[in-house]
Design an enzyme around this catalytic site. Structure first.
Site, PDB file in Angstrom:
ATOM      1  N   ARG A 102       0.736 -17.261 -61.541  1.00  0.00           N
ATOM      2  CA  ARG A 102       1.638 -16.115 -61.706  1.00  0.00           C
ATOM      3  C   ARG A 102       1.279 -15.454 -63.028  1.00  0.00           C
ATOM      4  NH1 ARG A 102       8.106 -15.585 -61.027  1.00  0.00           N
ATOM      5  NH2 ARG A 102       7.319 -15.454 -58.899  1.00  0.00           N
ATOM      6  N   HIS A 129       3.003  -9.723 -54.463  1.00  0.00           N
ATOM      7  CA  HIS A 129       3.710 -11.004 -54.373  1.00  0.00           C
ATOM      8  C   HIS A 129       3.600 -11.497 -52.919  1.00  0.00           C
ATOM      9  CE1 HIS A 129       6.157 -14.246 -55.436  1.00  0.00           C
ATOM     10  NE2 HIS A 129       7.309 -13.662 -55.710  1.00  0.00           N
ATOM     11  N   GLN A 132       5.946 -14.344 -51.415  1.00  0.00           N
ATOM     12  CA  GLN A 132       7.304 -13.909 -51.112  1.00  0.00           C
ATOM     13  C   GLN A 132       7.344 -13.206 -49.764  1.00  0.00           C
ATOM     14  OE1 GLN A 132      10.356 -14.206 -53.019  1.00  0.00           O
ATOM     15  NE2 GLN A 132      11.080 -13.586 -51.016  1.00  0.00           N
ATOM     16  N   ASP A 219      14.877  -4.738 -54.603  1.00  0.00           N
ATOM     17  CA  ASP A 219      14.407  -5.606 -55.692  1.00  0.00           C
ATOM     18  C   ASP A 219      14.846  -4.953 -57.002  1.00  0.00           C
ATOM     19  OD1 ASP A 219      13.038  -7.496 -57.228  1.00  0.00           O
ATOM     20  OD2 ASP A 219      11.068  -6.575 -56.936  1.00  0.00           O
ATOM     21  N   CYS A 259      14.187 -10.480 -52.807  1.00  0.00           N
ATOM     22  CA  CYS A 259      13.331 -11.593 -53.225  1.00  0.00           C
ATOM     23  C   CYS A 259      14.022 -12.480 -54.259  1.00  0.00           C
ATOM     24  CB  CYS A 259      12.017 -11.058 -53.767  1.00  0.00           C
ATOM     25  SG  CYS A 259      12.230  -9.872 -55.108  1.00  0.00           S
ATOM     26  N   ARG A 287      10.599 -19.734 -48.716  1.00  0.00           N
ATOM     27  CA  ARG A 287       9.463 -19.798 -49.660  1.00  0.00           C
ATOM     28  C   ARG A 287       8.799 -21.168 -49.559  1.00  0.00           C
ATOM     29  NH1 ARG A 287       9.339 -16.587 -54.184  1.00  0.00           N
ATOM     30  NH2 ARG A 287       7.270 -17.471 -54.391  1.00  0.00           N
TER      31      ARG A 287
HETATM   32  N1  NVA Z   1       9.532  -7.291 -58.927  1.00  0.00           N
HETATM   33  C1  NVA Z   1      10.040  -8.520 -59.493  1.00  0.00           C
HETATM   34  C2  NVA Z   1       9.919  -9.631 -58.516  1.00  0.00           C
HETATM   35  C3  NVA Z   1      10.433 -10.962 -58.992  1.00  0.00           C
HETATM   36  C4  NVA Z   1      10.258 -12.053 -58.001  1.00  0.00           C
HETATM   37  C5  NVA Z   1       9.263  -8.832 -60.760  1.00  0.00           C
HETATM   38  O1  NVA Z   1       8.027  -8.692 -60.752  1.00  0.00           O
HETATM   39  O2  NVA Z   1       9.879  -9.199 -61.759  1.00  0.00           O
HETATM   40  N1   CP Z   2      11.304 -14.414 -55.826  1.00  0.00           N
HETATM   41  C1   CP Z   2      10.658 -15.096 -56.773  1.00  0.00           C
HETATM   42  O1   CP Z   2       9.443 -15.109 -56.852  1.00  0.00           O
HETATM   43  O2   CP Z   2      11.473 -15.781 -57.627  1.00  0.00           O
HETATM   44  P1   CP Z   2      11.058 -16.477 -58.984  1.00  0.00           P
HETATM   45  O3   CP Z   2      10.703 -15.392 -59.954  1.00  0.00           O
HETATM   46  O4   CP Z   2      12.278 -17.233 -59.406  1.00  0.00           O
HETATM   47  O5   CP Z   2       9.887 -17.377 -58.749  1.00  0.00           O
END
Ligand code: NVA
Ligand code: CP
Length: 300
Positions: A102, A129, A132, A219, A259, A287
């Protein structure tokens, strides 16, 4: 499939095969059937951003498959001090059977795959992502029976989630619509691809996007790394909330997906969130099953 970097790299058949295996793994788990598909396999999990779901579901997932997960925070790795990703990739390839990462830039994930010799899984970048969206597709199919004739409406920022949903819907044959303010559209190149291969609508008008939707998705307005833009984003997205009024324009049996983490009172009201909490937390649970399927297919 050698890696999971972004959904547009996968064929429709590859996506459906992950979803089918995910359903099977969920059934086995719910019935206490434990099979160690990945006995002794080691997954490194690099995190340059926070996480609840991704971290816990990958760690529990690899454990349940008989393997071992190593949580690698970039604060502790040399990568956080500037060791090149090319070198990190080659070193980790000597120890591990797979890497989940990540991070911020999509290029870093692609480079990890390019220079390493083991499968790489994208656990979220600013661009995509995919894990997800595999869980989202699994949840949608579970509830609706199939993808045929379905429309997903995304309300809000054209961010990593919007990009991956656009790619995922296009692959499985769902219509995709997004309502977003000017300047917050999904990735332009990906949009061109999706317009050619599927049914995509980009509009400023929430009503137009949500009309006849089977799935309403939203989101956060400020993703991780964009916190300093929070104030201007709150202004830009003021008319882009999923609330009772907008939900009334979707199909009466429309499901809501998020998500998570959610910011109640911003992109979604507490009322809509709690009304749809069942399917939102099924989505979070999925997930685990979807990523176990990805790991089995990549690491076995
Ligand atoms: N768009 C959000 C998704 C988190 C799972 C982010 O990147 O923070
Ligand atoms: N939806 C998701 O990826 O959650 P986290 O940021 O908690 O991993």
């Amino acid at each position: 499939m050698r890696h999971l970097l972004k959904l547009q790299d996968l064929s429709r058949e590859e996506i459906l095969s992950i979803l089918n295996l995910a359903d099977q793994l969920k059934f086995e788990r719910n019935n206490n059937i434990r099979k160690e598909y990945l006995k002794g396999k080691k997954l490194g999990m690099i995190f340059q951003k926070s996480s609840t779901r991704t971290r816990v579901s990958f760690e529990v997932g690899i454990y349940e498959l008989g393997g071992y997960g190593l949580f690698l925070s970039s604060n502790d790795l040399q990568i956080g001090r500037g060791e090149p990703v090319q070198d990190t990739a080659r070193v980790l390839s000597r120890y591990l059977d797979g890497i989940m990462i990540r991070t911020f830039e999509q290029k870093e994930v692609e480079d990890l795959a390019k220079y390493g010799t083991i499968p790489v899984i994208n656990g979220l970048t600013d661009y995509a992502h995919p894990c997800q969206v595999l869980a989202d597709l699994m949840t949608i199919r579970e509830r609706k029976g199939s993808f045929k004739g379905l429309k997903l409406a995304f309300i809000g920022d054209g961010n990593n989630m919007a990009n991956s949903l656009m790619a995922g819907c296009t692959k499985v044959g769902m219509d995709f619509a997004i309502a977003c303010p000017v300047g917050y559209e999904p990735d332009a190149e990906l949009t061109k691809w999706a317009e050619k291969n599927g049914n995509v609508l980009i509009t400023r008008d929430v009503k137009e996007a949500i009309k006849d939707a089977d799935v309403v998705y939203t989101d956060v307005w400020a993703s991780m790394g964009m916190e300093k833009e929070k104030e201007e984003r709150n202004k830009a997205f003021a008319g882009y909330q999923v609330n009772a009024e907008t939900m009334a324009l979707a199909k009466s049996d429309a499901m809501v997906q998020h998500c998570l983490p959610a910011h109640r009172g911003e992109e979604i009201t507490d009322e809509v969130f709690e009304t749809h909490a069942g399917e939102i937390f099924d989505e979070a649970e999925n997930r685990l099953h979807a990523q176990k399927a990805v790991m089995v297919q990549l690491l076995k």
